[in-house]
Design an enzyme around this catalytic site. Structure first.
Site, PDB file in Angstrom:
ATOM      1  N   GLU A  14     102.275  88.355  58.313  1.00 25.88           N
ATOM      2  CA  GLU A  14     102.999  88.238  59.592  1.00 25.88           C
ATOM      3  C   GLU A  14     104.057  89.316  59.716  1.00 25.88           C
ATOM      4  OE1 GLU A  14     101.328  85.294  61.181  1.00 25.88           O
ATOM      5  OE2 GLU A  14     101.598  87.110  62.374  1.00 25.88           O
ATOM      6  N   THR A  44      94.174  92.353  60.747  1.00 22.03           N
ATOM      7  CA  THR A  44      94.323  93.334  59.662  1.00 22.03           C
ATOM      8  C   THR A  44      92.979  93.875  59.208  1.00 22.03           C
ATOM      9  OG1 THR A  44      96.310  92.170  58.936  1.00 22.03           O
ATOM     10  CG2 THR A  44      95.308  93.657  57.348  1.00 22.03           C
TER      11      THR A  44
HETATM   12  C1  LIG Z   1     100.415  79.564  56.298  1.00 21.29           C
HETATM   13  C2  LIG Z   1     100.534  81.069  56.358  1.00 21.29           C
HETATM   14  C3  LIG Z   1      99.418  81.746  57.128  1.00 21.29           C
HETATM   15  C4  LIG Z   1      99.492  83.270  57.023  1.00 21.29           C
HETATM   16  C5  LIG Z   1      99.230  83.915  58.386  1.00 21.29           C
HETATM   17  C6  LIG Z   1      99.288  85.417  58.317  1.00 21.29           C
HETATM   18  C7  LIG Z   1      98.720  86.007  59.585  1.00 21.29           C
HETATM   19  C8  LIG Z   1      98.901  87.491  59.668  1.00 21.29           C
HETATM   20  O1  LIG Z   1      99.403  88.149  58.794  1.00 21.29           O
HETATM   21  S1  LIG Z   1      98.356  88.136  61.157  1.00 21.29           S
HETATM   22  C9  LIG Z   1      98.706  89.858  61.023  1.00 21.29           C
HETATM   23  C10 LIG Z   1     100.198  90.125  61.044  1.00 21.29           C
HETATM   24  N1  LIG Z   1     100.426  91.537  61.221  1.00 21.29           N
HETATM   25  C11 LIG Z   1     101.602  92.020  61.621  1.00 21.29           C
HETATM   26  O2  LIG Z   1     102.569  91.305  61.774  1.00 21.29           O
HETATM   27  C12 LIG Z   1     101.635  93.490  61.879  1.00 21.29           C
HETATM   28  C13 LIG Z   1     103.080  93.997  61.914  1.00 21.29           C
HETATM   29  N2  LIG Z   1     103.168  95.201  62.742  1.00 21.29           N
HETATM   30  C14 LIG Z   1     103.700  95.138  64.008  1.00 21.29           C
HETATM   31  O3  LIG Z   1     104.106  94.125  64.518  1.00 21.29           O
HETATM   32  C15 LIG Z   1     103.777  96.435  64.770  1.00 21.29           C
HETATM   33  O4  LIG Z   1     102.806  97.334  64.293  1.00 21.29           O
HETATM   34  C16 LIG Z   1     105.163  97.090  64.627  1.00 21.29           C
HETATM   35  C17 LIG Z   1     106.109  96.222  65.381  1.00 21.29           C
HETATM   36  C18 LIG Z   1     105.563  97.150  63.153  1.00 21.29           C
HETATM   37  C19 LIG Z   1     105.176  98.480  65.177  1.00 21.29           C
HETATM   38  O5  LIG Z   1     104.426  98.447  66.345  1.00 21.29           O
HETATM   39  P1  LIG Z   1     104.477  99.741  67.269  1.00 21.29           P
HETATM   40  O6  LIG Z   1     103.530  99.610  68.366  1.00 21.29           O
HETATM   41  O7  LIG Z   1     104.414 100.947  66.407  1.00 21.29           O
HETATM   42  O8  LIG Z   1     105.881  99.539  67.881  1.00 21.29           O
HETATM   43  P2  LIG Z   1     107.065 100.534  67.770  1.00 21.29           P
HETATM   44  O9  LIG Z   1     106.617 101.900  68.153  1.00 21.29           O
HETATM   45  O10 LIG Z   1     107.702 100.359  66.423  1.00 21.29           O
HETATM   46  O11 LIG Z   1     107.965  99.920  68.883  1.00 21.29           O
HETATM   47  C20 LIG Z   1     107.574 100.038  70.247  1.00 21.29           C
HETATM   48  C21 LIG Z   1     108.407  99.049  71.017  1.00 21.29           C
HETATM   49  O12 LIG Z   1     107.746  97.782  70.993  1.00 21.29           O
HETATM   50  C22 LIG Z   1     108.666  96.780  70.554  1.00 21.29           C
HETATM   51  N3  LIG Z   1     107.918  95.734  69.897  1.00 21.29           N
HETATM   52  C23 LIG Z   1     107.101  95.859  68.832  1.00 21.29           C
HETATM   53  N4  LIG Z   1     106.572  94.658  68.525  1.00 21.29           N
HETATM   54  C24 LIG Z   1     107.057  93.769  69.414  1.00 21.29           C
HETATM   55  C25 LIG Z   1     106.876  92.367  69.619  1.00 21.29           C
HETATM   56  N5  LIG Z   1     106.093  91.632  68.812  1.00 21.29           N
HETATM   57  N6  LIG Z   1     107.535  91.781  70.633  1.00 21.29           N
HETATM   58  C26 LIG Z   1     108.345  92.511  71.435  1.00 21.29           C
HETATM   59  N7  LIG Z   1     108.565  93.851  71.305  1.00 21.29           N
HETATM   60  C27 LIG Z   1     107.915  94.456  70.301  1.00 21.29           C
HETATM   61  C28 LIG Z   1     109.587  97.518  69.615  1.00 21.29           C
HETATM   62  O13 LIG Z   1     110.792  96.810  69.445  1.00 21.29           O
HETATM   63  C29 LIG Z   1     109.790  98.818  70.383  1.00 21.29           C
HETATM   64  O14 LIG Z   1     110.685  98.582  71.404  1.00 21.29           O
HETATM   65  P3  LIG Z   1     111.656  99.807  71.828  1.00 21.29           P
HETATM   66  O15 LIG Z   1     110.749 100.948  72.172  1.00 21.29           O
HETATM   67  O16 LIG Z   1     112.455  99.239  72.958  1.00 21.29           O
HETATM   68  O17 LIG Z   1     112.476 100.100  70.583  1.00 21.29           O
HETATM   69  C1  LIG Z   2      98.512  85.764  51.986  1.00 25.59           C
HETATM   70  C2  LIG Z   2      98.165  86.685  53.127  1.00 25.59           C
HETATM   71  C3  LIG Z   2      97.566  86.170  54.265  1.00 25.59           C
HETATM   72  C4  LIG Z   2      97.222  87.009  55.318  1.00 25.59           C
HETATM   73  N1  LIG Z   2      96.595  86.476  56.419  1.00 25.59           N
HETATM   74  C5  LIG Z   2      96.239  87.292  57.437  1.00 25.59           C
HETATM   75  C6  LIG Z   2      95.545  86.776  58.579  1.00 25.59           C
HETATM   76  O1  LIG Z   2      95.261  85.589  58.645  1.00 25.59           O
HETATM   77  N2  LIG Z   2      95.187  87.642  59.568  1.00 25.59           N
HETATM   78  C7  LIG Z   2      95.482  88.974  59.522  1.00 25.59           C
HETATM   79  O2  LIG Z   2      95.129  89.692  60.444  1.00 25.59           O
HETATM   80  N3  LIG Z   2      96.153  89.506  58.447  1.00 25.59           N
HETATM   81  C8  LIG Z   2      96.523  88.696  57.414  1.00 25.59           C
HETATM   82  N4  LIG Z   2      97.189  89.214  56.332  1.00 25.59           N
HETATM   83  C9  LIG Z   2      97.459  90.660  56.273  1.00 25.59           C
HETATM   84  C10 LIG Z   2      98.923  90.937  56.512  1.00 25.59           C
HETATM   85  O3  LIG Z   2      99.271  90.644  57.834  1.00 25.59           O
HETATM   86  C11 LIG Z   2      99.199  92.420  56.199  1.00 25.59           C
HETATM   87  O4  LIG Z   2      98.956  92.617  54.833  1.00 25.59           O
HETATM   88  C12 LIG Z   2     100.647  92.749  56.525  1.00 25.59           C
HETATM   89  O5  LIG Z   2     100.802  92.850  57.939  1.00 25.59           O
HETATM   90  C13 LIG Z   2     101.136  94.037  55.861  1.00 25.59           C
HETATM   91  O6  LIG Z   2     100.365  95.122  56.295  1.00 25.59           O
HETATM   92  P1  LIG Z   2      99.708  96.109  55.205  1.00 25.59           P
HETATM   93  O7  LIG Z   2      98.950  95.294  54.252  1.00 25.59           O
HETATM   94  O8  LIG Z   2      99.040  97.178  55.971  1.00 25.59           O
HETATM   95  O9  LIG Z   2     100.941  96.734  54.431  1.00 25.59           O
HETATM   96  P2  LIG Z   2     101.458  98.245  54.522  1.00 25.59           P
HETATM   97  O10 LIG Z   2     102.139  98.426  55.812  1.00 25.59           O
HETATM   98  O11 LIG Z   2     100.380  99.167  54.136  1.00 25.59           O
HETATM   99  O12 LIG Z   2     102.593  98.175  53.377  1.00 25.59           O
HETATM  100  C14 LIG Z   2     102.589  99.066  52.281  1.00 25.59           C
HETATM  101  C15 LIG Z   2     103.992  99.674  52.174  1.00 25.59           C
HETATM  102  O13 LIG Z   2     104.162 100.571  53.274  1.00 25.59           O
HETATM  103  C16 LIG Z   2     105.458 100.389  53.828  1.00 25.59           C
HETATM  104  N5  LIG Z   2     105.454 100.768  55.262  1.00 25.59           N
HETATM  105  C17 LIG Z   2     104.431 100.607  56.140  1.00 25.59           C
HETATM  106  N6  LIG Z   2     104.793 101.035  57.365  1.00 25.59           N
HETATM  107  C18 LIG Z   2     106.071 101.482  57.255  1.00 25.59           C
HETATM  108  C19 LIG Z   2     107.026 102.030  58.166  1.00 25.59           C
HETATM  109  N7  LIG Z   2     106.718 102.237  59.462  1.00 25.59           N
HETATM  110  N8  LIG Z   2     108.256 102.340  57.689  1.00 25.59           N
HETATM  111  C20 LIG Z   2     108.580 102.124  56.400  1.00 25.59           C
HETATM  112  N9  LIG Z   2     107.726 101.621  55.478  1.00 25.59           N
HETATM  113  C21 LIG Z   2     106.498 101.292  55.907  1.00 25.59           C
HETATM  114  C22 LIG Z   2     105.698  98.895  53.673  1.00 25.59           C
HETATM  115  O14 LIG Z   2     107.094  98.602  53.737  1.00 25.59           O
HETATM  116  C23 LIG Z   2     105.112  98.623  52.290  1.00 25.59           C
HETATM  117  O15 LIG Z   2     106.114  98.861  51.307  1.00 25.59           O
HETATM  118  C24 LIG Z   2      97.530  88.392  55.240  1.00 25.59           C
HETATM  119  C25 LIG Z   2      98.140  88.916  54.106  1.00 25.59           C
HETATM  120  C26 LIG Z   2      98.470  88.069  53.050  1.00 25.59           C
HETATM  121  C27 LIG Z   2      99.130  88.643  51.834  1.00 25.59           C
END
Ligand SMILES: CCCCCCCC(=O)SCCNC(=O)CCNC(=O)[C@H](O)C(C)(C)COP(=O)(O)OP(=O)(O)OC[C@H]1O[C@@H](n2cnc3c(N)ncnc32)[C@H](O)[C@@H]1OP(=O)(O)O
Ligand SMILES: Cc1cc2nc3c(=O)[nH]c(=O)nc-3n(C[C@H](O)[C@H](O)[C@H](O)COP(=O)(O)OP(=O)(O)OC[C@H]3O[C@@H](n4cnc5c(N)ncnc54)[C@H](O)[C@@H]3O)c2cc1C
Length: 640
Positions: A426, A144
């Protein structure tokens, strides 16, 4: 503290109609596993160091981080000394030793090492995984950025291949490209897995993962070319050093790109992966784990609220009678008993999700990507559903404990603060639900074309003209049929709107966006296909929309849900006891097994740091001078 058990709790346990211990054995997979879990929890309970900490809220942020590091390193050493090899033993020890204090090494074990194992080549894994497992290399997952979290394809950090030096040059070209949020980046780790846009031979090939050393292995100083810091206090996660990180033309060896699925050769040629989303595997894995986290958080809050509701007596249920246990108010039962049912439903959903993940992820490891879309859709949907519903439920538990629920001494605010982040991290929940909705939309139209569908979504093709056969018995079959009907109808409605938008000439992305609200509702209904009567009553409108239920059936359901509250009432305490969370794991004055709530609250309050002095220094510094100044003033109103 007295060691007697509160008489109301004693009565609750003596009148239960089943043996909670049997249910505990079902939850933990047998009496031997329960015995082992308790043995390990007792080791922690006897451990002087682990029991020496005050509640986390009694420390400032610096203290909380310092304690989190001390505690976790102590846990690592103790696990070595104890020789625990099984994952269950190690997990039981960890959970008991740090029940609410999140680990500054959480991402190291939860994402960094598993990603090296799954996304590195065999050579890379052989080289790095042992270093990670022995904590020589301490890492996190840095994806992120300030400007992007959800839209991974929009990430701006670049990794440009330099064939002259066989290196990648990492750079943060804009303010919004600064890595922001990655856990443990600020002070703990010396390495990161960095998601960056890969450039080679002048072409961008999308986001890929790179292993980057960020601090010296000698003295932990930040590597030249990097700026790293803490992002500041948050709603929860106080012991976790979420950080920011800025790259300034920072060079790493070519072989630091994780190359299991995609490669860059020495001459700069790019070899693309079978599927670009294989790079997203770590996120899918953590989403699966979050479903279990949601179960643990909701069930703990429910244990606290139900036990407290049995102990708390307030107001007269019968005029002139003794004050009633609040658990006897129907409204209190309607708040808590469905959450008890939800907790058990989440436990089953989490276990089912883990089994499906284990099977499909091993297929993917062997190169069979056929079920990858289904796994992605399921993990996204359940992660979003269980964290949304779980967090709402935890808040209901807190409020059902009245004023004491608002105190950290109840244990519930910490449970909430730690899990509510999971609605965002996530994968932000709405975005995750839309991923599942996309899958449902495609599946619906495939079903309409007569194509076969995976078992979990075959209900999408049921006959929507059929009405419910529900009778007084509210049979399981009729309830499942109701949930299937509701979800199938809502998915069909959203898909028809999406289609109608296209027929009006909208481009497909607009046709999609302008049907996403009904798709979110339909996807929630899809995920809700888990538990029964309460869910129907709470969402009756969606079940009635096409007359699926007739008036009599709706009356049956309304009566049934109230009857179920009475059925559960005698067993409510036994049902929460069965989760078998020991007091030192719940960390709650309200949810104690012995019910000695008021004594515990009183002792806890007396240990509050603000009580270290009788008269606080602010009296001498501010209050007394103010009073003295006002006492000299002629203006009588100033005195008031
Ligand atoms: C103890 C707690 C610790 C906390 C830890 C926290 C750690 C973190 O937060 S790490 C960062 C986490 N960040 C995220 O999860 C980011 C979320 N965003 C995403 O996964 C992607 O941007 C997403 C899926 C929303 C959109 O991706 P994008 O490339 O635009 O895909 P999109 O155009 O929507 O879809 C393309 C195709 O890929 C597929 N696809 C997307 N992601 C996946 C995946 N992970 N696996 C399989 N297929 C996938 C879609 O289903 C779609 O398939 P189809 O074309 O057949 O419909
Ligand atoms: C406690 C905590 C721990 C974290 N740890 C990690 C880590 O270890 N590593 C890491 O890489 N990241 C980490 N993150 C970041 C986290 O993964 C992101 O904040 C998360 O993926 C959400 O993305 P964003 O912040 O860009 O939210 P945004 O996507 O900007 O969300 C803002 C608003 O936009 C809306 N939105 C965005 N896209 C769309 C769409 N396509 N359609 C409709 N609505 C949409 C959302 O629904 C939301 O209401 C952490 C976050 C938190 C809070």
């Amino acid at each position: 503290m007295s060691n007697e058990v509160n008489t109301d709790l004693l009565k609750e346990r003596s009148t239960a109609t089943f043996d909670a211990e049997r249910l505990t054995e079902f939850i933990y997979k047998g009496p031997e596993k329960v015995k082992r879990k308790r043995q390990i929890q007792n080791i922690v309970l006897q451990d002087k160091f682990l029991q020496s900490f005050k509640p986390t809220e009694f420390y400032d942020r610096d203290g909380q981080y310092n304690n989190a590091v001390r505690r976790q390193i102590y846990i690592m050493d103790r696990l070595e000394e104890l020789g625990f090899r099984s994952e269950t033993d190690r997990l039981n020890f960890r959970e008991a030793a740090a029940p609410v204090e999140l680990s500054p090494f959480g991402l190291h074990s939860g994402m960094f090492v598993p990603t090296l194992e799954r996304q590195g080549t065999p050579e890379q894994s052989r080289k790095w995984v042992p270093l990670g497992k022995s904590f020589k290399m301490i890492g996190t997952y840095a994806q992120t950025e300030l400007g992007h979290g959800t839209f991974i394809r929009g990430l701006e950090t670049t990794a440009t291949f330099d064939p002259e030096t066989q290196e990648f040059i990492l750079d943060s070209p804009t303010l919004s490209s600064i890595k922001y949020w990655p856990g443990n980046v600020a002070k703990t780790v010396n390495h990161c897995l960095v998601m960056a846009q890969l450039y080679t031979q002048g072409k961008c090939h999308g986001t890929h993962l790179f292993l980057v050393q960020v601090r010296s292995m000698e003295d932990h100083t930040i590597m030249p070319g990097l700026e790293i810091g803490d992002i500041g206090p948050k709603l929860g996660f106080d012991g976790v050093d979420n950080g920011f990180m800025k790259f300034n033309k920072y060079r790493i060896p070519r072989m630091n790109m994780l190359m299991r699925y995609a490669k860059v050769l020495e001459n700069g040629d790019y070899i693309k992966p079978k599927n670009a989303k294989l790079t997203y595997g770590a996120m899918v894995m953590v989403r699966v784990w979050i479903v279990m986290d949601a179960f643990k958080a909701l069930s703990r809050a429910t244990v606290i609220a139900v036990r407290y509701s049995a102990v708390r007596r307030q107001s007269e249920l019968r005029p002139g009678g003794e004050e009633a246990q609040v658990i006897d108010y129907q409204t209190q039962q309607y708040k808590l008993f469905p959450l008890l049912a939800t907790s058990y439903a989440f436990l089953l959903a989490a276990e089912g999700m883990s089994q499906i993940y284990a099977k499909i992820s091993s297929d993917i490891e062997r190169g069979n990507l056929e079920d990858m879309p289904q796994l992605h859709a399921l993990a996204c949907g359940l992660k979003a559903f269980c964290t949304w519903v779980g967090c709402e439920g935890i808040e209901v538990c807190r409020m059902s404990c009245g004023g004491h629920g608002y105190s950290h001494a109840s244990g519930i605010p910490k449970i909430y603060a730690n899990i509510v982040g999971a609605c965002t991290y996530e994968g932000e929940n709405t975005v995750m639900m839309l991923q599942t909705a996309r899958y449902l939309s495609k599946s619906y139209f495939r079903g309409q074309r007569g194509e076969s569908l995976p078992e979990l979504i075959q209900y999408l093709t049921i006959d929507l003209n059929v009405k419910s056969t529900l009778g007084e018995d509210c049979s399981f079959e009729s309830l499942v049929a109701a949930y299937s009907h509701r979800a199938a109808r809502m998915v069909a409605t959203a898909c028809k709107l999406q289609n109608a938008n296209k027929q009006k000439g909208m481009p497909s992305h607009d046709a999609w966006n302008k049907s996403t609200v009904p798709f979110i509702a339909a996807t929630k209904a899809h995920c809700h296909l888990l538990y029964a009567v309460y869910g129907i009553v709470e969402n009756m409108g969606e079940f009635m929309q096409d007359g699926y239920f007739n008036q009599d059936q709706i009356s049956i359901l309304n009566r049934k849900v109230l009857a179920l509250l009475e059925d559960i009432r005698p067993n409510a305490v036994a049902l929460v006891d069965a989760f078998d969370y020991p007091d030192h794991l719940l960390q709650s004055c309200l949810g104690r097994y012995d019910g000695q709530v008021y004594e515990a609250l009183y002792e806890n309050s007396k240990s509050s740091p603000l009580n270290n002095t009788d008269i606080h220094s602010s009296y001498y510094n501010y209050i007394r001078p103010m009073m003295q100044k006002r006492s000299k003033s002629k203006d009588i109103s100033a005195k008031l």
